[in-house]
Write a protein that holds these residues in place. Structure first.
Motif, short mmCIF file in Angstrom:
data_model
loop_
_atom_site.label_atom_id
_atom_site.label_comp_id
_atom_site.label_asym_id
_atom_site.label_seq_id
_atom_site.Cartn_x
_atom_site.Cartn_y
_atom_site.Cartn_z
N LEU A 1 0.83 -1.20 0.00
CA LEU A 1 0.00 0.00 0.00
C LEU A 1 0.87 1.26 0.00
O LEU A 1 2.05 1.21 0.37
CB LEU A 1 -0.94 -0.02 1.21
CG LEU A 1 -1.92 -1.21 1.24
CD1 LEU A 1 -2.85 -1.10 2.44
CD2 LEU A 1 -2.73 -1.28 -0.05
N PRO A 2 0.33 2.41 -0.43
CA PRO A 2 1.13 3.62 -0.63
C PRO A 2 1.91 4.04 0.62
O PRO A 2 1.48 3.85 1.75
CB PRO A 2 0.07 4.67 -0.99
CG PRO A 2 -1.02 3.89 -1.63
CD PRO A 2 -1.07 2.60 -0.85
N GLY A 3 3.10 4.60 0.35
CA GLY A 3 3.96 5.08 1.42
C GLY A 3 5.41 4.91 1.02
O GLY A 3 5.73 4.33 -0.02
N VAL A 4 6.29 5.43 1.84
CA VAL A 4 7.73 5.28 1.63
C VAL A 4 8.25 4.26 2.64
O VAL A 4 8.17 4.48 3.85
CB VAL A 4 8.47 6.62 1.79
CG1 VAL A 4 9.97 6.41 1.59
CG2 VAL A 4 7.94 7.64 0.79
N VAL B 1 7.42 -14.54 -6.80
CA VAL B 1 6.96 -13.43 -5.96
C VAL B 1 6.66 -12.21 -6.84
O VAL B 1 7.43 -11.89 -7.75
CB VAL B 1 8.01 -13.07 -4.90
CG1 VAL B 1 7.65 -11.75 -4.20
CG2 VAL B 1 8.15 -14.18 -3.87
N SER B 2 5.56 -11.54 -6.56
CA SER B 2 5.21 -10.28 -7.23
C SER B 2 5.09 -9.17 -6.20
O SER B 2 4.50 -9.37 -5.14
CB SER B 2 3.88 -10.41 -7.97
OG SER B 2 3.93 -11.38 -8.98
N PHE B 3 5.64 -7.99 -6.52
CA PHE B 3 5.41 -6.78 -5.75
C PHE B 3 4.40 -5.95 -6.53
O PHE B 3 4.63 -5.62 -7.70
CB PHE B 3 6.68 -5.95 -5.58
CG PHE B 3 7.67 -6.51 -4.59
CD1 PHE B 3 7.43 -7.67 -3.88
CD2 PHE B 3 8.89 -5.86 -4.38
CE1 PHE B 3 8.34 -8.18 -2.98
CE2 PHE B 3 9.82 -6.35 -3.48
CZ PHE B 3 9.55 -7.52 -2.78
N VAL B 4 3.28 -5.58 -5.92
CA VAL B 4 2.24 -4.82 -6.62
C VAL B 4 1.91 -3.57 -5.83
O VAL B 4 1.54 -3.63 -4.65
CB VAL B 4 0.96 -5.66 -6.80
CG1 VAL B 4 -0.04 -4.89 -7.66
CG2 VAL B 4 1.30 -7.00 -7.45
N GLY B 5 2.08 -2.40 -6.47
CA GLY B 5 1.75 -1.13 -5.85
C GLY B 5 0.56 -0.48 -6.52
O GLY B 5 0.08 -0.94 -7.56
N ASN B 6 0.07 0.59 -5.93
CA ASN B 6 -1.05 1.34 -6.46
C ASN B 6 -0.50 2.49 -7.31
O ASN B 6 0.13 3.40 -6.79
CB ASN B 6 -1.90 1.89 -5.32
CG ASN B 6 -3.20 2.51 -5.80
OD1 ASN B 6 -3.33 2.85 -6.96
ND2 ASN B 6 -4.15 2.65 -4.90
N GLU B 7 -0.75 2.45 -8.61
CA GLU B 7 -0.16 3.44 -9.50
C GLU B 7 -0.71 4.84 -9.29
O GLU B 7 -0.09 5.83 -9.68
CB GLU B 7 -0.35 3.00 -10.95
CG GLU B 7 0.40 1.72 -11.28
CD GLU B 7 0.04 1.19 -12.66
OE1 GLU B 7 -0.34 2.01 -13.51
OE2 GLU B 7 0.15 -0.02 -12.87
N SER B 8 -1.88 4.95 -8.67
CA SER B 8 -2.46 6.27 -8.45
C SER B 8 -1.88 6.96 -7.21
O SER B 8 -2.02 8.16 -7.03
CB SER B 8 -3.98 6.16 -8.31
OG SER B 8 -4.32 5.37 -7.19
N ARG C 1 5.08 -4.22 -10.22
CA ARG C 1 4.33 -3.19 -10.94
C ARG C 1 3.93 -2.09 -9.96
O ARG C 1 3.55 -2.35 -8.83
CB ARG C 1 3.08 -3.79 -11.58
CG ARG C 1 2.33 -2.78 -12.45
CD ARG C 1 1.06 -3.38 -12.99
NE ARG C 1 0.46 -2.51 -13.98
CZ ARG C 1 -0.75 -2.68 -14.52
NH1 ARG C 1 -1.47 -3.72 -14.15
NH2 ARG C 1 -1.23 -1.84 -15.40
N GLY C 2 4.04 -0.83 -10.44
CA GLY C 2 3.59 0.28 -9.64
C GLY C 2 4.44 0.56 -8.43
O GLY C 2 3.95 1.09 -7.43
N ILE C 3 5.73 0.23 -8.50
CA ILE C 3 6.64 0.43 -7.37
C ILE C 3 7.77 1.37 -7.79
O ILE C 3 8.31 1.25 -8.89
CB ILE C 3 7.27 -0.91 -6.91
CG1 ILE C 3 6.19 -1.96 -6.63
CG2 ILE C 3 8.16 -0.68 -5.70
CD1 ILE C 3 5.35 -1.68 -5.42
N THR C 4 8.13 2.31 -6.92
CA THR C 4 9.32 3.12 -7.13
C THR C 4 10.46 2.48 -6.34
O THR C 4 10.37 2.35 -5.12
CB THR C 4 9.10 4.56 -6.63
OG1 THR C 4 8.10 5.19 -7.42
CG2 THR C 4 10.40 5.36 -6.75
N PHE C 5 11.51 2.09 -7.04
CA PHE C 5 12.71 1.57 -6.40
C PHE C 5 13.72 2.71 -6.36
O PHE C 5 14.16 3.18 -7.40
CB PHE C 5 13.28 0.38 -7.18
CG PHE C 5 12.38 -0.82 -7.20
CD1 PHE C 5 11.36 -0.91 -8.13
CD2 PHE C 5 12.57 -1.85 -6.31
CE1 PHE C 5 10.53 -2.02 -8.17
CE2 PHE C 5 11.74 -2.96 -6.33
CZ PHE C 5 10.71 -3.05 -7.26
#
Length: 236
Positions: free
Chosen positions: A89-92, A106-113, A152-156
């Motif tokens: 879920l969103p956050g740093v 394994v999949s990492f899935v973030g919220n693109e919005s 998807r939808g993750i900032t690394f």
């Protein structure tokens, strides 16, 4: 040099490599665009989505299965033969994350919005608990050692890289050493941003393979794009 990578699909970062990337053997292992959509999992936790494989939710406020990304990875069963989707879920999330060899699919899935960021600041020149330099391999913010990882939808977000002369950092380093190896990196619909300059990849192996598709590359990429890592034969 500071840079971040915004990923909308499969991504592995820095000098991290997977031994194999490809299709899985059963339908439960395959990954679809629907599986990479966070909306279908909001409000769910690990045991609720038995039809689509296991789902683990990461939330900084403690409402999920874990407050940290690494904590969620630790919950993934060893040598699982089913895809495990970690919904972040969103956050740093300021932490170093390692997906070990014994945790494939394994999949990492973030919220693109709403931005989800995994950030760490280790440098190759930093010293570990033993007093030795950690080196490039151990300096990654997110290290993916397992097979069939995607995100998807993750900032690394990586640390500041101090470079001199002709030595620069690289987004990916593929250790593919044979044309028969089914391995490599795939970056789809990503955005590379930051300051300074960087290579898209360096050829760790003689047959290194990295693919960028439909990506937005800010003016930080060295025009040549690739580094042969001191072996001109790898340019082929």
């Amino acid at each position: 040099m500071e840079f971040s990578v915004f990923s909308l699909s499969m991504l592995v970062l820095f000098v991290i490599f997977t031994r194999q990337m490809g299709v899985c053997n059963t339908d439960r292992n395959l990954i679809s665009w629907e599986d990479l959509s966070i909306e279908k999992y909001l409000g769910k936790s690990g045991s609720n989505d038995t039809d689509q494989g296991r789902v683990i939710v990461v939330s900084k406020d403690g409402t999920g299965d874990s407050k940290t990304v690494q904590g969620a990875v630790d919950l993934v069963p060893l040598w699982s033969k089913e895809r495990v989707k970690i919904i972040i879920l969103p956050g740093v999330y300021r932490e170093k994350v390692i997906v070990p060899l014994n945790k494939p699919y394994v999949s990492f899935v973030g919220n693109e919005s709403s931005e989800t960021v995994i950030s760490w600041n280790t440098r190759a020149s930093d010293r570990g608990p033993n007093g030795q330099f950690v080196g490039t391999l151990s300096s990654a913010s997110v290290a993916i050692e397992s097979d069939y990882f995607c995100a998807r939808g993750i900032t690394f977000e990586g640390c500041t890289l101090h470079t001199t002369a002709a030595s620069y950092g690289a987004i990916a380093a593929s250790e593919r050493n044979s044309t028969s190896e089914n391995s490599g990196f795939s970056f789809l619909n990503c955005r590379l941003t930051g300051s300074g300059i960087i290579y898209l990849g360096r050829a760790w192996g003689r047959y290194a393979r990295v693919v960028y598709s439909y990506c937005n590359l800010d003016g930080i990429v060295i025009p040549g794009g690739w580094n042969d890592w001191g072996d001109p034969s790898r340019r082929k």
